[in-house]
Design a protein around this motif. Structure first.
Motif, PDB file in Angstrom:
ATOM      1  N   THR A 147      38.191  49.786  43.441  1.00  9.03           N
ATOM      2  CA  THR A 147      38.827  48.495  43.706  1.00  9.03           C
ATOM      3  C   THR A 147      38.238  47.401  42.826  1.00  9.03           C
ATOM      4  OG1 THR A 147      37.291  48.136  45.524  1.00  9.03           O
ATOM      5  CG2 THR A 147      39.445  49.044  46.084  1.00  9.03           C
TER       6      THR A 147
ATOM      7  N   ALA B  71      40.534  44.995  40.726  1.00  5.45           N
ATOM      8  CA  ALA B  71      40.431  43.552  40.946  1.00  5.45           C
ATOM      9  C   ALA B  71      40.206  42.820  39.627  1.00  5.45           C
ATOM     10  CB  ALA B  71      39.291  43.261  41.925  1.00  5.45           C
ATOM     11  N   CYS B  72      39.387  43.380  38.749  1.00  2.00           N
ATOM     12  CA  CYS B  72      39.139  42.751  37.443  1.00  2.00           C
ATOM     13  C   CYS B  72      40.389  42.789  36.574  1.00  2.00           C
ATOM     14  CB  CYS B  72      37.983  43.444  36.735  1.00  2.00           C
ATOM     15  SG  CYS B  72      36.380  43.081  37.469  1.00  2.00           S
TER      16      CYS B  72
ATOM     17  N   TYR C 210      43.518  42.717  37.696  1.00  2.00           N
ATOM     18  CA  TYR C 210      44.418  41.689  38.227  1.00  2.00           C
ATOM     19  C   TYR C 210      43.937  40.284  37.877  1.00  2.00           C
ATOM     20  CZ  TYR C 210      46.969  45.196  40.919  1.00  2.00           C
ATOM     21  OH  TYR C 210      47.735  46.258  41.308  1.00  2.00           O
ATOM     22  N   ALA C 211      42.639  40.064  37.957  1.00  2.00           N
ATOM     23  CA  ALA C 211      42.098  38.748  37.611  1.00  2.00           C
ATOM     24  C   ALA C 211      42.362  38.442  36.135  1.00  2.00           C
ATOM     25  CB  ALA C 211      40.605  38.705  37.909  1.00  2.00           C
TER      26      ALA C 211
ATOM     27  N   LEU D  77      37.935  36.133  41.115  1.00  2.00           N
ATOM     28  CA  LEU D  77      37.562  37.104  42.144  1.00  2.00           C
ATOM     29  C   LEU D  77      36.931  36.424  43.362  1.00  2.00           C
ATOM     30  CD1 LEU D  77      36.148  39.972  39.913  1.00  2.00           C
ATOM     31  CD2 LEU D  77      38.367  39.876  41.057  1.00  2.00           C
TER      32      LEU D  77
ATOM     33  N   ALA E 179      39.535  34.897  45.478  1.00  2.00           N
ATOM     34  CA  ALA E 179      40.290  35.909  46.228  1.00  2.00           C
ATOM     35  C   ALA E 179      39.422  36.630  47.247  1.00  2.00           C
ATOM     36  CB  ALA E 179      40.888  36.922  45.256  1.00  2.00           C
TER      37      ALA E 179
ATOM     38  N   VAL F 133      36.917  38.665  46.743  1.00  2.00           N
ATOM     39  CA  VAL F 133      36.690  40.052  46.331  1.00  2.00           C
ATOM     40  C   VAL F 133      35.278  40.157  45.787  1.00  2.00           C
ATOM     41  CG1 VAL F 133      37.425  41.900  44.790  1.00  2.00           C
ATOM     42  CG2 VAL F 133      39.123  40.363  45.770  1.00  2.00           C
TER      43      VAL F 133
ATOM     44  N   VAL G 244      32.551  42.212  43.752  1.00  2.00           N
ATOM     45  CA  VAL G 244      32.380  43.277  42.759  1.00  2.00           C
ATOM     46  C   VAL G 244      30.962  43.201  42.224  1.00  2.00           C
ATOM     47  CG1 VAL G 244      34.822  43.309  42.097  1.00  2.00           C
ATOM     48  CG2 VAL G 244      33.230  41.863  40.846  1.00  2.00           C
TER      49      VAL G 244
END
Length: 112
Positions: free
Chosen positions: A4, A8-9, A11-12, A32, A35, A37, A39
């Motif tokens: 994920t 996520a990276c 999408y960012a 991130l 959102a 999230v 990481v």
């Protein structure tokens, strides 16, 4: 994508590209965090380095074109090669539009 954090990276990065913002590790981290999230700290920098010098918008639009997309996208930058690239695309469309001969026309049939 296997994790994920990677997704996520990605999408960012796409969000930043869509807003015409330069992709940096700090900006990916900011998106991130907004959102919520979490990481590992190395992921944003890793993605920023991977996308450094890459025109992501051209990469996205060339994805559906197949294997010949990268040279075709680079050809218009050369200047005089643009008409040749357009002509090559027209030839490809003609090839795609030509109807294929059926097996019946060649004498092959499943139940003869």
């Amino acid at each position: 994508m296997s994790t994920t954090a990677e997704l996520a990276c990605v999408y960012a990065s796409l969000i930043l590209v869509d807003d015409d913002v330069a992709i940096t590790g700090e900006k990916i981290s900011t998106v991130l965090k907004a959102a919520n999230v979490d990481v590992e700290p190395y992921w944003p920098g890793l993605f920023a380095k991977a996308l450094e010098g890459v025109n992501v918008k051209d990469l996205i639009t060339a994805i559906g074109s197949g294997a010949g997309a990268a040279p075709a996208a680079a050809a218009p930058a050369a200047g005089g090669a643009a008409p040749a690239a357009a002509e090559a695309k027209k030839e490809e469309k003609k090839k795609e539009e030509e109807p294929e001969e059926s097996d019946d026309d060649m004498g092959f049939a499943l139940f003869d």
